[in-house]
Scaffold this active site. Structure first.
Site, PDB file in Angstrom:
ATOM      1  N   ASP A 111      36.392  32.514  33.552  1.00  0.00           N
ATOM      2  CA  ASP A 111      35.974  31.115  33.448  1.00  0.00           C
ATOM      3  C   ASP A 111      35.809  30.597  34.880  1.00  0.00           C
ATOM      4  O   ASP A 111      36.787  30.272  35.551  1.00  0.00           O
ATOM      5  CB  ASP A 111      37.035  30.323  32.676  1.00  0.00           C
ATOM      6  CG  ASP A 111      36.681  28.841  32.549  1.00  0.00           C
ATOM      7  OD1 ASP A 111      35.830  28.368  33.325  1.00  0.00           O
ATOM      8  OD2 ASP A 111      37.274  28.170  31.686  1.00  0.00           O
TER       9      ASP A 111
ATOM     10  N   LYS B  47      29.905  22.769  35.229  1.00  0.00           N
ATOM     11  CA  LYS B  47      30.180  21.793  36.290  1.00  0.00           C
ATOM     12  C   LYS B  47      29.097  21.719  37.395  1.00  0.00           C
ATOM     13  O   LYS B  47      28.128  21.016  37.231  1.00  0.00           O
ATOM     14  CB  LYS B  47      31.576  22.024  36.867  1.00  0.00           C
ATOM     15  CG  LYS B  47      32.659  21.668  35.841  1.00  0.00           C
ATOM     16  CD  LYS B  47      33.985  21.313  36.456  1.00  0.00           C
ATOM     17  CE  LYS B  47      34.853  20.571  35.457  1.00  0.00           C
ATOM     18  NZ  LYS B  47      35.832  21.393  34.748  1.00  0.00           N
TER      19      LYS B  47
ATOM     20  N   PHE C  75      42.972  26.099  31.484  1.00  0.00           N
ATOM     21  CA  PHE C  75      42.163  25.075  30.821  1.00  0.00           C
ATOM     22  C   PHE C  75      40.784  25.649  30.557  1.00  0.00           C
ATOM     23  O   PHE C  75      40.129  26.140  31.473  1.00  0.00           O
ATOM     24  CB  PHE C  75      42.046  23.799  31.666  1.00  0.00           C
ATOM     25  CG  PHE C  75      41.249  22.738  30.947  1.00  0.00           C
ATOM     26  CD1 PHE C  75      41.831  21.985  29.928  1.00  0.00           C
ATOM     27  CD2 PHE C  75      39.913  22.522  31.257  1.00  0.00           C
ATOM     28  CE1 PHE C  75      41.087  21.034  29.237  1.00  0.00           C
ATOM     29  CE2 PHE C  75      39.163  21.571  30.561  1.00  0.00           C
ATOM     30  CZ  PHE C  75      39.753  20.826  29.555  1.00  0.00           C
TER      31      PHE C  75
HETATM   32  C1  LIG Z   1      36.060  21.562  33.252  1.00  0.00           C
HETATM   33  C2  LIG Z   1      36.427  22.896  32.789  1.00  0.00           C
HETATM   34  C3  LIG Z   1      36.084  23.344  31.493  1.00  0.00           C
HETATM   35  C4  LIG Z   1      35.415  22.455  30.474  1.00  0.00           C
HETATM   36  O1  LIG Z   1      34.151  22.017  30.874  1.00  0.00           O
HETATM   37  P1  LIG Z   1      33.447  20.813  30.080  1.00  0.00           P
HETATM   38  O2  LIG Z   1      32.085  20.735  30.699  1.00  0.00           O
HETATM   39  O3  LIG Z   1      34.275  19.587  30.313  1.00  0.00           O
HETATM   40  O4  LIG Z   1      33.414  21.180  28.641  1.00  0.00           O
HETATM   41  C5  LIG Z   1      36.412  24.640  31.149  1.00  0.00           C
HETATM   42  N1  LIG Z   1      37.043  25.465  32.012  1.00  0.00           N
HETATM   43  C6  LIG Z   1      37.386  25.067  33.257  1.00  0.00           C
HETATM   44  C7  LIG Z   1      38.066  26.034  34.179  1.00  0.00           C
HETATM   45  C8  LIG Z   1      37.111  23.771  33.682  1.00  0.00           C
HETATM   46  O5  LIG Z   1      37.482  23.378  34.906  1.00  0.00           O
END
Ligand SMILES: *Cc1c(COP(=O)(O)O)cnc(C)c1O
Length: 387
Positions: free
Chosen positions: A210, A239, A123
């Protein structure tokens, strides 16, 4: 717009790991707003920082010097072993910056159709580029055409990476989560990131991590790749970086740090004084207190206690954890557990249909751990007995 299936509760205040609703009913937050409030709610240092900053200045522009942004960039680079930082306001935007870096890195070498390897069940966000990178058909459903330039391969599968590289000479980067969050708390082999580092070095590809969910202490290190003693070329954060104040960052080193030059990327709000003051307070707090090491221990304690209580439950397939990122996989879909937990005043999440995900604030105390372990084990026992 109804983009979220919302639970029938709304909270009006919080303190540490507790939240209170309109009727003054108390809930234990074992999700931290999906790995955002790692320091808990209403943390005094974050509160003080944003109060103080809001008296002085909220925003000027990236057209001018921004002292707090520079301080934050320095501190992040020190702690990550990276060289430079781009600031934005969310995780998806941080990954957009990473994708643009990879594309420019390719284009600058004459690769006009650069391709990035990403993983199945990954994701990376909801913008068009990041949902195209995401390895989940549900996220992409109905949004065709997707962006070109991504190939998806199985997670934790080094031969699949080698194969993809052999069959495609346009590959310029690998984008991967150190632990897949939305995909079900999937923890790869201990040396997975080391092997990816090695492959990227051999093929002059960018290793892009990420760390939006795994970063800022969540897995028991400041960044999850620090378990592996490597440095990626790009690392994305968001986050927990602002503990609830929106801020994202794309960190880069080496060649990756040279790609985005003046006029090639930007963000109006990115790295503004208010957001940076919050992030600086977060880093400061994580520096002063031994929170991250403690969190690693607490995560181990929570998962082993839950494992102990559920050891005879045949419907519990696996309990996985890396620091305070904990997944309990059941044999059957269990989305209902979220409502059942809410009725018991406990906030949890279910991801990938069968995996209960808990992401408690790092500051959770022993009494709260006790409450979490007992309530969740009871819930799982009741839920699996119903079936
Ligand atoms: C939450 C998340 C995202 C997206 O972050 P947003 O602030 O909602 O755009 C991308 N990568 C990972 C691994 C995430 O957990």
């Amino acid at each position: 717009m109804p983009t979220y299936g919302r639970l029938p509760v709304s909270f009006i205040r919080g303190k540490g790991a507790w939240l209170w609703d309109k009727n003054d009913t108390r809930y234990l937050d074992a999700l931290s707003g999906i790995a955002v409030c790692n320091l808990g709610h209403a943390h005094p240092a974050v509160h003080a920082a944003i109060c103080k900053q809001s008296e002085k200045l909220l925003h000027t522009s990236n057209l001018y010097g921004l002292d707090l942004q520079e301080q934050l960039a320095d501190k992040l680079c020190q702690r990550s072993n990276m060289e430079s930082a781009f600031f934005c306001n969310s995780g998806a935007e941080a990954n957009e910056a990473a994708i643009k870096i990879a594309r420019r890195y390719g284009n600058n070498q004459g690769i006009t159709q650069p391709v990035i390897i990403t993983m199945e069940k990954s994701f990376h966000g909801r913008t068009m580029a990041t949902l195209s990178a995401t390895g989940n058909a549900k996220v992409q459903q109905g949004f065709m055409p997707l962006l070109d330039g991504f190939v998806h391969i199985p997670f934790n599968d080094i031969p699949a990476i080698e194969q993809a590289i052999q069959s495609n000479s346009n590959i310029v980067a690998i984008l991967v989560e150190p632990v897949q969050g939305e995909g079900g708390v999937n923890i790869p082999d201990a040396d997975y990131l080391n092997k990816i580092r090695d492959i990227c070095d051999r093929h002059q590809m960018l290793m892009m991590l990420d760390e939006i969910q795994t970063g800022i202490g969540r897995t028991g290190k400041f960044l999850a790749y620090q378990h592996n003693n490597i440095t990626p070329d790009v690392c994305t954060l968001a986050k927990a970086l602002g503990n609830g104040v929106p801020i994202g960052a794309c960190l880069a080193s080496g060649k990756a740090a040279e790609q985005l030059t003046a006029g090639t990327h930007g963000s109006t709000f990115g790295g503004n004084p208010l957001a940076c003051s919050a992030a600086l307070a977060v880093l400061d707090t994580l520096n002063q207190e031994d929170l991250i090491n403690e969190a690693a221990k607490k995560g181990g304690l929570i998962s082993s206690k839950i494992a102990e209580k559920l050891q005879n439950n045949k419907q519990v397939s696996e309990i996985r954890h890396k620091g305070m990122m904990i997944g309990i996989e059941l044999a059957k879909p269990c989305a209902n557990l979220v409502q059942e937990a809410l009725a018991k005043k406990l906030l949890i999440n279910v991801t990938n249909e069968k995996t209960i995900r808990i992401l408690p604030p790092l500051i959770i105390d022993q009494e709260q751990i006790h409450y979490l372990v007992n309530t969740l084990s009871e819930l799982i026992t009741e839920h699996t007995e119903q079936q």
